[in-house]
Design an enzyme around this catalytic site. Structure first.
Site, PDB file in Angstrom:
ATOM      1  N   ARG A  71      59.240  67.021 -11.878  1.00 40.08           N
ATOM      2  CA  ARG A  71      58.969  65.668 -11.386  1.00 40.08           C
ATOM      3  C   ARG A  71      57.514  65.325 -11.698  1.00 40.08           C
ATOM      4  O   ARG A  71      56.628  66.161 -11.520  1.00 40.08           O
ATOM      5  CB  ARG A  71      59.191  65.558  -9.877  1.00 40.08           C
ATOM      6  CG  ARG A  71      60.590  65.939  -9.415  1.00 40.08           C
ATOM      7  CD  ARG A  71      60.781  65.614  -7.951  1.00 40.08           C
ATOM      8  NE  ARG A  71      61.955  66.271  -7.420  1.00 40.08           N
ATOM      9  CZ  ARG A  71      63.198  65.843  -7.571  1.00 40.08           C
ATOM     10  NH1 ARG A  71      63.413  64.738  -8.265  1.00 40.08           N
ATOM     11  NH2 ARG A  71      64.217  66.495  -7.050  1.00 40.08           N
ATOM     12  N   ARG A  84      66.924  65.413  -9.972  1.00 46.60           N
ATOM     13  CA  ARG A  84      67.616  64.427  -9.149  1.00 46.60           C
ATOM     14  C   ARG A  84      66.672  63.324  -8.669  1.00 46.60           C
ATOM     15  O   ARG A  84      65.583  63.599  -8.184  1.00 46.60           O
ATOM     16  CB  ARG A  84      68.266  65.120  -7.938  1.00 46.60           C
ATOM     17  CG  ARG A  84      69.195  64.230  -7.155  1.00 46.60           C
ATOM     18  CD  ARG A  84      70.025  65.013  -6.186  1.00 46.60           C
ATOM     19  NE  ARG A  84      69.202  65.846  -5.321  1.00 46.60           N
ATOM     20  CZ  ARG A  84      69.674  66.486  -4.247  1.00 46.60           C
ATOM     21  NH1 ARG A  84      70.952  66.410  -3.965  1.00 46.60           N
ATOM     22  NH2 ARG A  84      68.882  67.223  -3.512  1.00 46.60           N
ATOM     23  N   HIS A 144      64.034  74.779 -13.631  1.00 39.76           N
ATOM     24  CA  HIS A 144      63.408  74.497 -12.337  1.00 39.76           C
ATOM     25  C   HIS A 144      62.111  75.273 -12.150  1.00 39.76           C
ATOM     26  O   HIS A 144      61.380  75.053 -11.184  1.00 39.76           O
ATOM     27  CB  HIS A 144      64.408  74.836 -11.219  1.00 39.76           C
ATOM     28  CG  HIS A 144      64.057  74.293  -9.884  1.00 39.76           C
ATOM     29  ND1 HIS A 144      63.763  75.105  -8.813  1.00 39.76           N
ATOM     30  CD2 HIS A 144      63.953  73.014  -9.428  1.00 39.76           C
ATOM     31  CE1 HIS A 144      63.495  74.353  -7.756  1.00 39.76           C
ATOM     32  NE2 HIS A 144      63.600  73.083  -8.094  1.00 39.76           N
ATOM     33  N   TYR A 164      54.343  67.670  -0.004  1.00 41.08           N
ATOM     34  CA  TYR A 164      55.114  68.905  -0.137  1.00 41.08           C
ATOM     35  C   TYR A 164      54.204  70.106   0.101  1.00 41.08           C
ATOM     36  O   TYR A 164      53.134  70.203  -0.503  1.00 41.08           O
ATOM     37  CB  TYR A 164      55.707  69.018  -1.540  1.00 41.08           C
ATOM     38  CG  TYR A 164      56.918  68.168  -1.809  1.00 41.08           C
ATOM     39  CD1 TYR A 164      58.050  68.701  -2.414  1.00 41.08           C
ATOM     40  CD2 TYR A 164      56.943  66.819  -1.472  1.00 41.08           C
ATOM     41  CE1 TYR A 164      59.161  67.920  -2.683  1.00 41.08           C
ATOM     42  CE2 TYR A 164      58.045  66.029  -1.727  1.00 41.08           C
ATOM     43  CZ  TYR A 164      59.153  66.589  -2.331  1.00 41.08           C
ATOM     44  OH  TYR A 164      60.251  65.814  -2.589  1.00 41.08           O
ATOM     45  N   ARG A 188      64.113  76.144   5.860  1.00 37.56           N
ATOM     46  CA  ARG A 188      64.092  74.752   6.329  1.00 37.56           C
ATOM     47  C   ARG A 188      65.474  74.113   6.321  1.00 37.56           C
ATOM     48  O   ARG A 188      65.834  73.361   7.231  1.00 37.56           O
ATOM     49  CB  ARG A 188      63.145  73.920   5.456  1.00 37.56           C
ATOM     50  CG  ARG A 188      63.196  72.429   5.760  1.00 37.56           C
ATOM     51  CD  ARG A 188      62.196  71.651   4.949  1.00 37.56           C
ATOM     52  NE  ARG A 188      62.273  71.932   3.525  1.00 37.56           N
ATOM     53  CZ  ARG A 188      63.150  71.374   2.694  1.00 37.56           C
ATOM     54  NH1 ARG A 188      64.059  70.526   3.151  1.00 37.56           N
ATOM     55  NH2 ARG A 188      63.148  71.665   1.408  1.00 37.56           N
ATOM     56  N   HIS A 227      58.282  73.367   1.387  1.00 31.17           N
ATOM     57  CA  HIS A 227      58.974  73.474   0.100  1.00 31.17           C
ATOM     58  C   HIS A 227      58.741  74.814  -0.586  1.00 31.17           C
ATOM     59  O   HIS A 227      59.366  75.118  -1.591  1.00 31.17           O
ATOM     60  CB  HIS A 227      58.488  72.325  -0.802  1.00 31.17           C
ATOM     61  CG  HIS A 227      59.276  72.130  -2.045  1.00 31.17           C
ATOM     62  ND1 HIS A 227      58.804  72.463  -3.304  1.00 31.17           N
ATOM     63  CD2 HIS A 227      60.526  71.637  -2.236  1.00 31.17           C
ATOM     64  CE1 HIS A 227      59.719  72.168  -4.201  1.00 31.17           C
ATOM     65  NE2 HIS A 227      60.773  71.666  -3.587  1.00 31.17           N
TER      66      HIS A 227
END
Length: 423
Positions: A100, A130, A160, A193, A293, A321
């Site tokens: 991202r 996403r 990722h 984050y 989480r 995160h």
């Protein structure tokens, strides 16, 4: 409007009309402007890492590992490292994964500047991130227009991992440095984050990061690049087996009446094989503490467990995160940061990187942060077998809100007085 739609769609009350919420995409809340009430912002400002205050990031990283903890630490050193590489005449190559990116990305600006200065730049841009698919298609076009080599992933598998490798020629030697992170390379997200980023010139780690880039670029030839990794635990294929080995090592130590402990933090835990291994560890007497989480697919209490599994979830101002694993390993603790949750999708269907931490001071720092979170009695909830998700409340008069306490803990290292608003 409702009556009109019912009439036009030929519906009746027997069609079980279910009212929806007023807000359908809660992600939009992330884009709200900073709110200021009574003339004072309640946001805690990020601060500089103490070792990076008066020196170039590259110079420090050549000497020692640096761990940045977002959003407590400023994200600027990541951008500065790329900017320094872009204008360094000795730098030849930059490789980076981008999942991202910020809407006005300084990361992209630095990479484009590097190309214009004659560097070879390769960006792995995940088009299936996403909610960011459209944005990443736009970045792909922009980067390619400026001469950046853009990879767009592997069929049926997301990339990722959060990696960067910068190659630099020093005299007759080639030096690789860069970073491995648990989160996105997005300066906007880095304010919200909670993630960790290791800035390093460790030879083994950087060699493995290069192997992962080689796999991404030449995935059709097989997974032999990943198999050659000696420090990083890569996904797919290899990370789960190594995690199971680490858990089994704790089981063996417990059988020998030695201290055995697993502390692990992640977003979600649902992998059946790992859960079964954790159950076996609990039966053997391994002390297990988990900070999860989101998705959590295991029980924490059973009459065959020597000790209950302690599992908590923390939801607070920042999105937790990060992924961190600590295995006691007979006193020689093995500590990892990772981009991967313990889920089938992360371990089998994504390219991930789980990176060992070798610096003892950083190990201690990560462990102390996890201990602060495990002692949270304000924003933490028990993940118990009743699935009540009740807030943890202790008889102690001292309240521990882990995100505020982590801010204080890290800020103390800067030797600057800290002001934390209470709310």
């Amino acid at each position: 409007m409702l009556e009109y739609l019912i009439q036009r769609l030929n519906l009746t009350k027997r069609d079980n009309l279910i009212p929806g919420g007023r807000i359908h995409n809660f992600r939009h809340f992330m884009d709200f402007p900073k709110s200021v009430f009574n003339g004072q912002s309640k946001s805690r400002k990020p601060f500089d890492h103490p070792l990076l205050v008066e020196r170039r990031v590259t110079d420090v990283v050549m000497e020692q590992d640096i761990m940045l903890h977002f959003p407590y630490h400023s994200f600027n050193p990541v951008i500065d490292m790329l900017r320094e590489a872009a204008i360094d005449p000795d730098v030849t190559t930059i490789k980076i994964t981008c999942y991202r990116l910020a809407e006005q990305s300084k990361i992209v600006n630095a990479l484009i500047n590097a190309v214009r200065n004659g560097k070879q730049v390769m960006v792995m841009l995940e088009l299936r991130a996403r909610f960011d698919e459209e944005a990443n298609l736009g970045w792909k076009e922009r980067l390619e227009e400026d001469g950046v080599k853009v990879l767009i992933g592997i069929p049926n598998m997301k990339v990722h991992a959060k990696l960067c490798v910068i190659r630099k020629r020093v005299a007759d030697r080639i030096i690789n440095y860069g970073f491995v992170s648990t989160g996105n390379l997005n300066e906007s997200n880095a304010k919200v984050y909670a993630d960790h980023a290791l800035l390093t010139s460790n030879r083994e780690i950087m060699a493995d990061a290069n192997r992962i880039f080689n796999y991404i670029e030449h995935y059709k030839t097989g997974t032999h690049f990943l198999k050659a990794c000696t420090a990083i635990l890569p996904s797919p294929t290899f990370a789960r087996n190594e995690i199971l080995k680490l858990i089994n090592g704790e089981i063996k130590n417990a059988a020998r009446k030695k201290k055995a402990q697993i502390i692990a933090k992640m977003n979600s835990l649902s992998d059946e094989l790992i859960i079964d291994a954790l159950y076996a560890a609990a039966r053997a007497g391994v002390e297990i503490k988990l900070i999860v989480r989101g998705i959590f697919c295991m029980i924490t209490e059973h009459n065959k467990f020597v000790n209950p599994i302690k599992a908590v979830s923390i939801v607070d101002e920042y999105l937790e995160h990060a992924r961190v694993w600590i295995f006691h390993n007979g006193g020689k603790e093995k500590v990892y940061i990772s981009s991967a949750d313990w889920m089938v999708r992360n371990l089998d269907h994504r390219v991930e990187a789980s990176c060992p931490i070798t610096d003892e001071n950083i190990k201690k720092e990560l462990k102390e942060i996890l201990n602060i979170q495990l002692n949270d009695n304000v924003k933490a909830r028990w993940l118990d077998k009743e699935l009540n998700n009740e807030y943890i409340r202790t008889e102690d008069q001292i309240s521990v809100r882990s995100q505020i306490e982590t801010y204080k803990y890290l800020h103390q290292k800067t030797l600057i007085p800290v002001e934390v608003s209470s709310y």
